[in-house]
Design an enzyme around this catalytic site. Sequence first.
Site, PDB file in Angstrom:
ATOM      1  N   HIS A  47      12.896  55.337   4.760  1.00  0.00           N
ATOM      2  CA  HIS A  47      11.898  55.693   5.776  1.00  0.00           C
ATOM      3  C   HIS A  47      11.092  56.918   5.327  1.00  0.00           C
ATOM      4  O   HIS A  47       9.866  56.929   5.418  1.00  0.00           O
ATOM      5  CB  HIS A  47      12.617  55.939   7.098  1.00  0.00           C
ATOM      6  CG  HIS A  47      11.795  56.653   8.122  1.00  0.00           C
ATOM      7  ND1 HIS A  47      10.694  56.078   8.711  1.00  0.00           N
ATOM      8  CD2 HIS A  47      11.916  57.903   8.651  1.00  0.00           C
ATOM      9  CE1 HIS A  47      10.159  56.948   9.570  1.00  0.00           C
ATOM     10  NE2 HIS A  47      10.879  58.059   9.556  1.00  0.00           N
ATOM     11  N   HIS A  71      10.572  65.211   6.332  1.00  0.00           N
ATOM     12  CA  HIS A  71      10.255  65.361   7.757  1.00  0.00           C
ATOM     13  C   HIS A  71      11.424  65.153   8.710  1.00  0.00           C
ATOM     14  O   HIS A  71      11.389  65.624   9.840  1.00  0.00           O
ATOM     15  CB  HIS A  71       9.060  64.469   8.152  1.00  0.00           C
ATOM     16  CG  HIS A  71       9.433  63.041   8.420  1.00  0.00           C
ATOM     17  ND1 HIS A  71       9.481  62.089   7.422  1.00  0.00           N
ATOM     18  CD2 HIS A  71       9.794  62.399   9.564  1.00  0.00           C
ATOM     19  CE1 HIS A  71       9.830  60.934   7.953  1.00  0.00           C
ATOM     20  NE2 HIS A  71      10.038  61.095   9.243  1.00  0.00           N
ATOM     21  N   GLU A  75      16.051  67.318  11.790  1.00  0.00           N
ATOM     22  CA  GLU A  75      16.522  66.598  12.960  1.00  0.00           C
ATOM     23  C   GLU A  75      17.809  65.818  12.701  1.00  0.00           C
ATOM     24  O   GLU A  75      18.686  65.763  13.546  1.00  0.00           O
ATOM     25  CB  GLU A  75      15.425  65.636  13.426  1.00  0.00           C
ATOM     26  CG  GLU A  75      15.782  64.952  14.723  1.00  0.00           C
ATOM     27  CD  GLU A  75      14.711  63.969  15.143  1.00  0.00           C
ATOM     28  OE1 GLU A  75      13.604  64.039  14.584  1.00  0.00           O
ATOM     29  OE2 GLU A  75      14.999  63.144  16.012  1.00  0.00           O
ATOM     30  N   ASP A  76      17.899  65.217  11.538  1.00  0.00           N
ATOM     31  CA  ASP A  76      18.968  64.252  11.311  1.00  0.00           C
ATOM     32  C   ASP A  76      20.035  64.665  10.306  1.00  0.00           C
ATOM     33  O   ASP A  76      20.940  63.891  10.024  1.00  0.00           O
ATOM     34  CB  ASP A  76      18.363  62.913  10.853  1.00  0.00           C
ATOM     35  CG  ASP A  76      17.512  62.278  11.942  1.00  0.00           C
ATOM     36  OD1 ASP A  76      17.859  62.457  13.125  1.00  0.00           O
ATOM     37  OD2 ASP A  76      16.509  61.616  11.622  1.00  0.00           O
ATOM     38  N   ASP A 138       4.746  58.724  10.320  1.00  0.00           N
ATOM     39  CA  ASP A 138       6.111  58.492  10.793  1.00  0.00           C
ATOM     40  C   ASP A 138       6.118  57.388  11.857  1.00  0.00           C
ATOM     41  O   ASP A 138       6.893  56.437  11.797  1.00  0.00           O
ATOM     42  CB  ASP A 138       6.641  59.820  11.371  1.00  0.00           C
ATOM     43  CG  ASP A 138       8.041  59.701  11.935  1.00  0.00           C
ATOM     44  OD1 ASP A 138       8.901  59.113  11.263  1.00  0.00           O
ATOM     45  OD2 ASP A 138       8.266  60.215  13.051  1.00  0.00           O
ATOM     46  N   ASP A 258     -16.380  35.958  19.283  1.00  0.00           N
ATOM     47  CA  ASP A 258     -15.875  37.050  18.467  1.00  0.00           C
ATOM     48  C   ASP A 258     -16.898  37.306  17.374  1.00  0.00           C
ATOM     49  O   ASP A 258     -16.957  36.609  16.377  1.00  0.00           O
ATOM     50  CB  ASP A 258     -14.510  36.617  17.931  1.00  0.00           C
ATOM     51  CG  ASP A 258     -14.134  37.353  16.699  1.00  0.00           C
ATOM     52  OD1 ASP A 258     -14.180  38.583  16.735  1.00  0.00           O
ATOM     53  OD2 ASP A 258     -13.805  36.681  15.712  1.00  0.00           O
TER      54      ASP A 258
END
Length: 480
Positions: A47, A71, A75-76, A138, A258
């Site tokens: 990820h 990133h 947090e993890d 993200d 369209d």
Amino acid sequence: MSKEDLLKAFAGYAPHADSAFLAKAYDFAVQAHGNQSRASGEHYFGHCGAVAEMLLDWKMDLPTVAAGLLHDVLEDTPVTPEELSAQFGPEVTRLVQGVTKIATLKFPSRVDAQAENWRRMLLATAEDIRVILIKLADRLHNMRTINFLDYERQRRIAEETMYLYAPLAHRLGMFEIKGQLEDLAFEVIDNRSYRQISGEMQSRMAAREELLKSFQEKIEEVLKPSGLPCRLLSRTKSLYSIFQKMHRQGKPLSEIQDALGVRLITDSVANCYALLGLVHAHFKPAAGTFTDYISLPKVNLYQSLHTTVVGPGGEPIEIQIRTEEMHRTAEYGIAAHWRYKGGGGANDSHLEEKLNWLRQWIEWLQDLKNPREFLESLKTDLDFNQVFVFTPQGEVKVLPAGATPLDFAFAVHTEIGSACVGALVNNKMVKLDYEFKSGDICQILTKSGSVPKKDWLSHVKTARARSKIRRYFREKGIAL
Ligand code: MN
């Protein structure tokens, strides 16, 4: 993405940057996430690598790509901000902290938690716009891999994406990302409509290609003798925008015409208008479809000429005409201003000025203490339908659709807003809850000593007006 591929992609546009720094960030993130895995079963670091890959696509600078890799470590994983700062310095650490969610804090309700998340993220964004670019990458990757979650969570994430992230991407001029986020969220929220539209569009494909080819031949024939430099790109509409059109027009999919979308890209502003002249001289324009976003750019910096003409077979063709530079801004939006430019960093001199509205807006939002009101204002201000309203002196104010003379008055000046007693629109007296149409000329009537009224709060649309009115009552100690 392997470390080698990542470094190679980065060196491709930033040959003089410190790639050892990026290699270190890569190794650090791989190690920090260790054996963690995602719901899909893939390694968690996959990820992080995917997020960095998107940032590379947008040609972001070194700290942004490094922060993309890192990133989720705060947090993890057990990594602390101090550790991160010691390894990568304060800039990368600030970016990562800005992106880090605070889901672990306890809030009385999900709305409170969501509002607080957004408040913190916007605050970090006001300090450094790159935070939101990482956050969008993200979210885009999370949406692409969402089907591994249970439906309840899918739906919650998809709704937040639809109502907040996609409009924010739009607001930042990142149309490509906005379209992708919307279609991914649409697929979760209303899967039946999504599948119906996507199936129908597949089956219309061949006929569209045919029409496009014949128009392309015609227009090349027209443009060639002029010698104007020009390249033609076709444009596909997002499925969600077709769905919205069905709703707006109250028609089933089979009756939705369209229109073919075509872009003409040239080298200068003067040639944009020259191309427009040629196009209109050879193809009949549909009434009321011409908009000049070159002389009146949207607040997200978007510029182009828009017109719809009748094609060779009688079908409507939407044409956008722009310069290469406008095209880059339209594709990448705000990210275009953060692209790596070598030498002394990626900042451009007009960036600060252009981003002032974003900082201001975030500041007004900060004033709204009630989480529901905060989220409501956020959604309204992100709703991108906007109107252009003029002062009697010809100065233009860009306001959200549904804005009223009070919004306009506060947009001109706080004192004008506070002392407002009435408004003339196109020389006629209107009520203060009048909703503007683009092109209105508005003159605000004021009386010295006049003060804001409580019921104004139900007549204003913008965070700015709301925040100024609230502040007045707060300072007077009057409860609302
Ligand atoms: Mn993440």
